[in-house]
Scaffold this motif. Structure first.
Motif, PDB file in Angstrom:
ATOM      1  N   VAL A  12       0.849  -1.187   0.000  1.00 38.09           N
ATOM      2  CA  VAL A  12       0.000   0.000   0.000  1.00 38.09           C
ATOM      3  C   VAL A  12       0.891   1.245   0.000  1.00 38.09           C
ATOM      4  O   VAL A  12       2.072   1.178   0.341  1.00 38.09           O
ATOM      5  CB  VAL A  12      -0.937   0.057   1.231  1.00 38.09           C
ATOM      6  N   ARG A  13       0.289   2.353  -0.386  1.00 40.88           N
ATOM      7  CA  ARG A  13       1.013   3.635  -0.352  1.00 40.88           C
ATOM      8  C   ARG A  13       0.824   4.282   1.020  1.00 40.88           C
ATOM      9  O   ARG A  13      -0.224   4.145   1.665  1.00 40.88           O
ATOM     10  CB  ARG A  13       0.493   4.572  -1.430  1.00 40.88           C
ATOM     11  N   GLU A  14       1.837   4.986   1.438  1.00 47.12           N
ATOM     12  CA  GLU A  14       1.783   5.706   2.704  1.00 47.12           C
ATOM     13  C   GLU A  14       0.564   6.631   2.720  1.00 47.12           C
ATOM     14  O   GLU A  14       0.293   7.343   1.747  1.00 47.12           O
ATOM     15  CB  GLU A  14       3.076   6.520   2.872  1.00 47.12           C
ATOM     16  N   GLY A  15      -0.171   6.616   3.828  1.00 44.68           N
ATOM     17  CA  GLY A  15      -1.355   7.445   3.970  1.00 44.68           C
ATOM     18  C   GLY A  15      -2.645   6.736   3.614  1.00 44.68           C
ATOM     19  O   GLY A  15      -3.726   7.159   4.042  1.00 44.68           O
ATOM     20  N   ASP A  16      -2.534   5.659   2.808  1.00 42.87           N
ATOM     21  CA  ASP A  16      -3.737   4.875   2.474  1.00 42.87           C
ATOM     22  C   ASP A  16      -4.096   3.967   3.651  1.00 42.87           C
ATOM     23  O   ASP A  16      -3.343   3.824   4.617  1.00 42.87           O
ATOM     24  CB  ASP A  16      -3.489   4.026   1.230  1.00 42.87           C
ATOM     25  N   SER A  17      -5.271   3.343   3.538  1.00 40.40           N
ATOM     26  CA  SER A  17      -5.653   2.323   4.514  1.00 40.40           C
ATOM     27  C   SER A  17      -5.194   0.958   4.029  1.00 40.40           C
ATOM     28  O   SER A  17      -5.194   0.680   2.826  1.00 40.40           O
ATOM     29  CB  SER A  17      -7.176   2.308   4.703  1.00 40.40           C
ATOM     30  N   SER A  18      -4.818   0.114   4.976  1.00 43.02           N
ATOM     31  CA  SER A  18      -4.449  -1.279   4.680  1.00 43.02           C
ATOM     32  C   SER A  18      -5.509  -2.186   5.269  1.00 43.02           C
ATOM     33  O   SER A  18      -5.978  -1.943   6.389  1.00 43.02           O
ATOM     34  CB  SER A  18      -3.113  -1.640   5.324  1.00 43.02           C
ATOM     35  N   THR A  79      -1.837   4.427   6.887  1.00 46.08           N
ATOM     36  CA  THR A  79      -0.679   3.538   7.020  1.00 46.08           C
ATOM     37  C   THR A  79       0.629   4.297   6.839  1.00 46.08           C
ATOM     38  O   THR A  79       0.774   5.111   5.928  1.00 46.08           O
ATOM     39  CB  THR A  79      -0.765   2.409   5.984  1.00 46.08           C
ATOM     40  N   GLN A  80       1.571   4.008   7.723  1.00 46.29           N
ATOM     41  CA  GLN A  80       2.875   4.652   7.716  1.00 46.29           C
ATOM     42  C   GLN A  80       3.966   3.650   7.347  1.00 46.29           C
ATOM     43  O   GLN A  80       3.780   2.435   7.469  1.00 46.29           O
ATOM     44  CB  GLN A  80       3.171   5.247   9.099  1.00 46.29           C
ATOM     45  N   THR A  81       5.127   4.165   6.946  1.00 45.25           N
ATOM     46  CA  THR A  81       6.222   3.254   6.581  1.00 45.25           C
ATOM     47  C   THR A  81       6.630   2.386   7.767  1.00 45.25           C
ATOM     48  O   THR A  81       7.071   1.250   7.601  1.00 45.25           O
ATOM     49  CB  THR A  81       7.434   4.043   6.065  1.00 45.25           C
ATOM     50  N   GLY A  82       6.457   2.896   8.979  1.00 49.79           N
ATOM     51  CA  GLY A  82       6.764   2.105  10.166  1.00 49.79           C
ATOM     52  C   GLY A  82       5.815   0.936  10.403  1.00 49.79           C
ATOM     53  O   GLY A  82       6.072   0.089  11.250  1.00 49.79           O
ATOM     54  N   LEU A 107       3.343  -6.854   4.929  1.00 52.64           N
ATOM     55  CA  LEU A 107       2.826  -5.551   4.512  1.00 52.64           C
ATOM     56  C   LEU A 107       3.990  -4.649   4.155  1.00 52.64           C
ATOM     57  O   LEU A 107       4.898  -4.425   4.967  1.00 52.64           O
ATOM     58  CB  LEU A 107       2.014  -4.916   5.644  1.00 52.64           C
ATOM     59  N   LEU A 108       3.965  -4.136   2.925  1.00 52.58           N
ATOM     60  CA  LEU A 108       4.982  -3.194   2.477  1.00 52.58           C
ATOM     61  C   LEU A 108       4.309  -1.849   2.244  1.00 52.58           C
ATOM     62  O   LEU A 108       3.348  -1.758   1.476  1.00 52.58           O
ATOM     63  CB  LEU A 108       5.638  -3.679   1.188  1.00 52.58           C
ATOM     64  N   VAL A 109       4.796  -0.830   2.908  1.00 50.06           N
ATOM     65  CA  VAL A 109       4.258   0.514   2.761  1.00 50.06           C
ATOM     66  C   VAL A 109       5.264   1.349   1.991  1.00 50.06           C
ATOM     67  O   VAL A 109       6.402   1.523   2.429  1.00 50.06           O
ATOM     68  CB  VAL A 109       3.972   1.155   4.131  1.00 50.06           C
ATOM     69  N   THR A 110       4.830   1.864   0.850  1.00 49.81           N
ATOM     70  CA  THR A 110       5.737   2.645  -0.001  1.00 49.81           C
ATOM     71  C   THR A 110       5.420   4.130   0.098  1.00 49.81           C
ATOM     72  O   THR A 110       4.266   4.506   0.265  1.00 49.81           O
ATOM     73  CB  THR A 110       5.617   2.189  -1.464  1.00 49.81           C
TER      74      THR A 110
END
Lengths: 111, 112
Positions: A12-18, A79-82, A107-110
Motif C-alpha cells: 500500500v502507499r503511505e497514507g492509504d488504509s491497509s 498507514t505509515q512506513t513504520g 505488509l509493504l508501505v511505499t
C-alpha cells in the motif's frame, strides 16, 4: 490443527488504509488475535477480539469479525512506513491452550 | 519489566550436538509455549505447559524435550541436533483467560 489462512503479501502507499484478511476453520474459536513482527524481532500483540464481538477499534486499528463466515480483518488507517512488517492472525479455540497461527501477511508501505 | 527473556539469541550447532534454549518470564503466567518459525510457514507449536510440573506436546514435538520445574522457567532441550531443526525458536507466555501471549525475541538456531 485447525487452519488459519492469510494472503501472503500486501503493498500500500503511505497514507492509504491497509486491510489484511484472515479466515479460520475452527468454529469453537474464542479469541482471535493480530500480531505484528518486525524484522529480526519477536511477535508483538496488536489487538485481539473475543468471539462474541463483531468489531473492535483501537486508535488506527479496526478489527472486524464475521463469525458466520469465519473471517477476520485488520484495517490500519493512515498507514505509515513504520507499519511495514509481517502481520499474523491467530486463533485460540475453546478446547485448546495455545494459539494457532496463520503464515503471516507481509505488509509493504511505499512512500 | 523484562517480560519473556530467551537465551541465547543465536547459536550454530553441529549435527548430533545437544543444547538447551532458555526461557524465563516474570509475569507470573501459568501458560508457557515453545514455537518454531520457518520461513513463510508461520509458527508451529512444539510444546506447551499450563503450570509448573505440567507439560504437553504440540504440533511438532519430535526431537525436543521440555521441563517446567518453576512457574518462571520453561527450557527447551534438543538432544541430537538435525539440519531440520534449523529455525527461529520463540518462547511465549500467556494469561489463561484471554490467551494474550507475550513473546520473547527469539533464538536463531542453525544446525550444520
Amino acid at each position: 490443527g485447525e487452519d488459519v489462512e492469510q494472503s501472503l503479501f500486501l503493498s500500500v502507499r503511505e497514507g492509504d488504509s491497509s486491510v489484511i484478511n484472515c479466515t479460520y476453520t475452527d468454529s469453537s474459536s474464542t479469541y482471535l488475535y493480530w500480531y505484528k513482527q518486525e524484522p529480526g524481532a519477536g511477535l508483538q500483540l496488536l489487538t485481539y477480539i473475543f468471539s462474541n464481538m463483531d468489531m473492535k477499534q483501537d486508535q488506527r486499528l479496526t478489527v472486524l469479525l464475521n463469525k458466520k463466515d469465519k473471517h477476520l480483518s485488520l484495517r490500519i488507517a493512515d498507514t505509515q512506513t513504520g507499519d511495514s512488517a509481517i502481520y499474523f492472525c491467530a486463533e485460540r479455540s475453546n478446547s485448546g491452550y495455545a494459539l494457532n497461527f496463520g503464515k503471516g501477511t507481509s505488509l509493504l508501505v511505499t512512500p | 519489566n523484562a517480560g519473556v527473556t530467551q537465551t541465547p539469541k543465536f547459536r550454530i550447532l553441529k549435527i548430533g550436538q545437544s543444547m538447551t534454549l532458555q526461557c524465563t518470564q516474570d509475569m507470573n503466567h501459568n501458560y508457557m509455549y515453545w514455537y518454531r518459525q520457518d520461513p513463510g510457514m508461520g509458527l508451529k507449536l512444539i510444546y506447551y505447559s499450563v503450570g509448573a510440573g505440567i507439560t504437553d506436546k504440540g504440533e511438532v514435538p519430535n526431537g525436543y524435550n521440555v521441563s517446567r520445574s518453576t512457574t518462571e522457567d520453561f527450557p527447551l532441550r534438543l538432544e541430537l541436533a538435525a539440519p531440520s531443526q534449523t529455525s527461529v525458536y520463540f518462547c511465549a507466555s500467556s494469561y489463561p483467560v484471554n490467551g494474550e501471549a507475550f513473546f520473547g525475541q527469539g533464538t536463531r538456531l542453525t544446525v550444520v
